[in-house]
Write an enzyme that holds these catalytic residues in place. Structure first.
Site, PDB file in Angstrom:
ATOM      1  N   HIS A  93      32.647  46.834  37.800  1.00  0.00           N
ATOM      2  CA  HIS A  93      33.381  46.809  39.065  1.00  0.00           C
ATOM      3  C   HIS A  93      32.558  47.512  40.141  1.00  0.00           C
ATOM      4  O   HIS A  93      31.508  48.098  39.883  1.00  0.00           O
ATOM      5  CB  HIS A  93      34.779  47.429  38.940  1.00  0.00           C
ATOM      6  CG  HIS A  93      34.835  48.917  38.930  1.00  0.00           C
ATOM      7  ND1 HIS A  93      35.930  49.617  39.384  1.00  0.00           N
ATOM      8  CD2 HIS A  93      33.933  49.845  38.521  1.00  0.00           C
ATOM      9  CE1 HIS A  93      35.703  50.913  39.236  1.00  0.00           C
ATOM     10  NE2 HIS A  93      34.519  51.089  38.729  1.00  0.00           N
ATOM     11  N   HIS A 125      32.523  50.357  32.994  1.00  0.00           N
ATOM     12  CA  HIS A 125      33.243  51.349  32.187  1.00  0.00           C
ATOM     13  C   HIS A 125      33.755  50.725  30.888  1.00  0.00           C
ATOM     14  O   HIS A 125      34.002  49.519  30.832  1.00  0.00           O
ATOM     15  CB  HIS A 125      34.452  51.906  32.953  1.00  0.00           C
ATOM     16  CG  HIS A 125      34.103  52.641  34.200  1.00  0.00           C
ATOM     17  ND1 HIS A 125      33.493  53.863  34.189  1.00  0.00           N
ATOM     18  CD2 HIS A 125      34.268  52.334  35.513  1.00  0.00           C
ATOM     19  CE1 HIS A 125      33.303  54.287  35.430  1.00  0.00           C
ATOM     20  NE2 HIS A 125      33.758  53.369  36.262  1.00  0.00           N
ATOM     21  N   ASP A 168      38.272  41.848  29.821  1.00  0.00           N
ATOM     22  CA  ASP A 168      37.227  42.329  28.916  1.00  0.00           C
ATOM     23  C   ASP A 168      35.920  41.565  29.132  1.00  0.00           C
ATOM     24  O   ASP A 168      35.908  40.326  29.145  1.00  0.00           O
ATOM     25  CB  ASP A 168      37.685  42.167  27.460  1.00  0.00           C
ATOM     26  CG  ASP A 168      36.711  42.837  26.501  1.00  0.00           C
ATOM     27  OD1 ASP A 168      36.138  43.877  26.853  1.00  0.00           O
ATOM     28  OD2 ASP A 168      36.523  42.299  25.386  1.00  0.00           O
ATOM     29  N   HIS A 169      34.841  42.310  29.267  1.00  0.00           N
ATOM     30  CA  HIS A 169      33.506  41.735  29.500  1.00  0.00           C
ATOM     31  C   HIS A 169      33.474  40.893  30.772  1.00  0.00           C
ATOM     32  O   HIS A 169      32.748  39.896  30.851  1.00  0.00           O
ATOM     33  CB  HIS A 169      33.020  40.935  28.284  1.00  0.00           C
ATOM     34  CG  HIS A 169      32.525  41.822  27.177  1.00  0.00           C
ATOM     35  ND1 HIS A 169      33.378  42.550  26.387  1.00  0.00           N
ATOM     36  CD2 HIS A 169      31.280  42.138  26.755  1.00  0.00           C
ATOM     37  CE1 HIS A 169      32.667  43.247  25.515  1.00  0.00           C
ATOM     38  NE2 HIS A 169      31.394  43.029  25.708  1.00  0.00           N
ATOM     39  N   GLU A 177      39.578  55.559  32.866  1.00  0.00           N
ATOM     40  CA  GLU A 177      38.314  54.979  33.347  1.00  0.00           C
ATOM     41  C   GLU A 177      37.150  55.639  32.613  1.00  0.00           C
ATOM     42  O   GLU A 177      36.162  54.995  32.259  1.00  0.00           O
ATOM     43  CB  GLU A 177      38.194  55.193  34.852  1.00  0.00           C
ATOM     44  CG  GLU A 177      37.169  54.310  35.494  1.00  0.00           C
ATOM     45  CD  GLU A 177      37.243  54.364  37.004  1.00  0.00           C
ATOM     46  OE1 GLU A 177      37.833  53.450  37.609  1.00  0.00           O
ATOM     47  OE2 GLU A 177      36.725  55.342  37.594  1.00  0.00           O
ATOM     48  N   CYS A 228      30.035  54.807  43.412  1.00  0.00           N
ATOM     49  CA  CYS A 228      30.923  53.715  42.979  1.00  0.00           C
ATOM     50  C   CYS A 228      30.830  52.508  43.904  1.00  0.00           C
ATOM     51  O   CYS A 228      31.407  51.461  43.607  1.00  0.00           O
ATOM     52  CB  CYS A 228      32.370  54.202  42.907  1.00  0.00           C
ATOM     53  SG  CYS A 228      32.583  55.537  41.728  1.00  0.00           S
ATOM     54  N   HIS A 277      28.727  48.729  38.690  1.00  0.00           N
ATOM     55  CA  HIS A 277      28.510  49.569  37.510  1.00  0.00           C
ATOM     56  C   HIS A 277      29.671  49.229  36.572  1.00  0.00           C
ATOM     57  O   HIS A 277      30.389  48.255  36.831  1.00  0.00           O
ATOM     58  CB  HIS A 277      28.458  51.055  37.887  1.00  0.00           C
ATOM     59  CG  HIS A 277      29.730  51.575  38.441  1.00  0.00           C
ATOM     60  ND1 HIS A 277      30.154  51.279  39.728  1.00  0.00           N
ATOM     61  CD2 HIS A 277      30.711  52.340  37.900  1.00  0.00           C
ATOM     62  CE1 HIS A 277      31.328  51.856  39.935  1.00  0.00           C
ATOM     63  NE2 HIS A 277      31.697  52.494  38.849  1.00  0.00           N
TER      64      HIS A 277
END
Lengths: 135, 135, 135, 135, 135, 135
Positions: free
Chosen positions: D15, D42, D80-81, D125, D34, D40
């Site tokens: 994100h 998480h 996810d991913h 996060e 950020c 980047h």
């Protein structure tokens, strides 16, 4: 709808549980090993929770980097690598139990936060012993 | 202002989920692998929370060593290294789901604690599956 | 230069430690609470390590999704939500100590992996009790 | 007495925090690292809590396998991913802060759960930064 | 084939890093906050590993309950809730760094274990700082 | 006798697994969800281990504060809150698998450490997927 944001920090400190108004026998009986006159210590973990409304412009309730900086300034810079009984004013005459440490941390943080924000703290003395304070 | 103190303990037990009023097929359908007639088991983690006022003389809400001893006497001595279905009265006729185990533990602890103290329990069946009960 | 890739999986099982060649008294003395005839159980965590060379085309030593699938087929499908003593051939006549479970898991995985790959397993019976086997 | 059951799942996503109505300077000032235009990521951990009454027939408040399946269908299969900003409608015009992601997840789950069940979500996060939303 | 069994215990202690042969300035420069004359402290986690052959009669390499008892007698009873510098002979003239504590613990355990058993210790001063010693 | 000291740090990054010499179909088949062209991300945990002799004057093998600073300068300042594929030279033409990231980190740290010190790194992509590299 309110939301809560949380930040965890940690500090390492020495302490001793002791009530100077009591005899040594009573202190030993009540506080056991925690009464050791030469102190012992912990890796304290601290979670600070703020409750309020999300700012629609940022999507933040409160910037967690700012919250981390506030905890460092108000808590870690005073307690990390210190002896709570000897090196702080707060616990010179207040027994540094997890309960009292949590309340003192809450009181130190409260004036620096907008009154509309709810504040609570969780203090972990060990992984198995911890305290929650909601003010 | 009330505060909450928390203590975590753990125990290892076998159990099986089963409703004797149902057919085997329905039990298998509802409880899946948890219905295995030969039992399976877990490392249960239990967090007990007490809420109340701090005693100004000790700085304690409740001595966590005493709380640990109480949990050992009322919970661990009965359930640790046991089969919940076969070795306990509580679950001889009550399905030992995480929900029911949490409620039973709360009921076992409640009579041993002053009525002014709030009590809640969190029972972790695995790291990812857990239950909270506030009474 | 060799590298090691690791994958962790978990399974929940019941077991009992018992040597049928011994008297009940000796079993109770040696295995204590783990000898409970009605079984107890654990959330087992299993880490499997493979050592070898990285494939320059993929940058993988071994696809961890494939390793996860292999562990599921060879270990979890046999042991998860089972009674190790009653539901498996391996432990019908072999005491299911953490040591023996780790060796059996290693032996089950070894034939499915290229001989050039090193294999070791770590089996956590609890967070504080665990076993490492390098074959 | 109501009880709460909890299930934790995780997903890995990229994100970027950015407000398109602001200048680049203001975005960099408010969101710092950020705001990196190349994103980047998480490993998000998500705990979903349901509150209600235990069904006396099953001993369940809600089958945690069903809850896991619901979270997979409504949350993991979407996030996810993935890149939250580029790969989802929800965050095409909403800043994917932890606060906003938690609220969106709550809104996605709510219609699939009986109105008598209370719902809250906690989104981690990182291990030290997390958000709780109660609706 | 040898196998390794591992047991983790923890203790809470105060300490201070200091070399009495140096000036205060050099101590402060080298040890920083860890040189605080009033001490600080940690929740130390200790993992002890034994390597050897499994006894075919028991399926044990070494009974982990016995290993836990040995660690309690040789390590925890001496260091838990103590000031390492003031309350122990070992660290009266030896700087209680994590490295030195790990070596001393290894030396205290070694004579109580059969020479055929390999011994190593891992000492966690914090979750992020730890030391491994293989003798 | 040599000893090992360890320091854990973490960074958050986006990445994508892709081999530009392959067709899209083969990339999708080999790398699955990790091949998402818009990237995904992780909270990477990194443990760096140094092996050598303890300095009798300090009781340190290597000051863990210095090791933390070295990891920050060589690893975190380059990778934290970055896209490994787009924002770094190292992974512009090298697939950022956990294996390759671990090797690159080892190579970046090695020149800054005395040749007498052994060096190894463990890189956790998730809690369940990790890689160890000993050089």
């Amino acid at each position: 709808m309110p939301i809560t944001v949380c930040r965890t920090e940690h500090f390492n400190a020495a302490h001793r549980l002791h009530n100077p108004a009591w005899t040594d026998e009573r202190n030993a009986q009540v506080f056991g090993k925690c009464n050791n006159p030469n102190y012992h210590g912990h890796n304290y973990n601290l979670t600070v929770r703020l409750t309020g409304d999300v700012d629609p412009e940022t999507g933040y309730l409160y910037d967690l980097k700012r919250l981390s900086d506030l905890i460092k300034a108000q808590v870690l810079d005073r307690y990390d690598h210190r002896n709570l009984n000897l090196d702080t004013e707060e616990f010179a005459h207040l027994n540094p139990t997890a309960e009292n440490i949590a309340v003192v941390i809450w009181q130190r943080l409260r004036p620096h936060l907008d009154a509309r924000l709810g504040l609570s703290v969780t203090l972990y003395e060990t992984d198995r012993n911890f305290v929650e304070y909601y003010g």
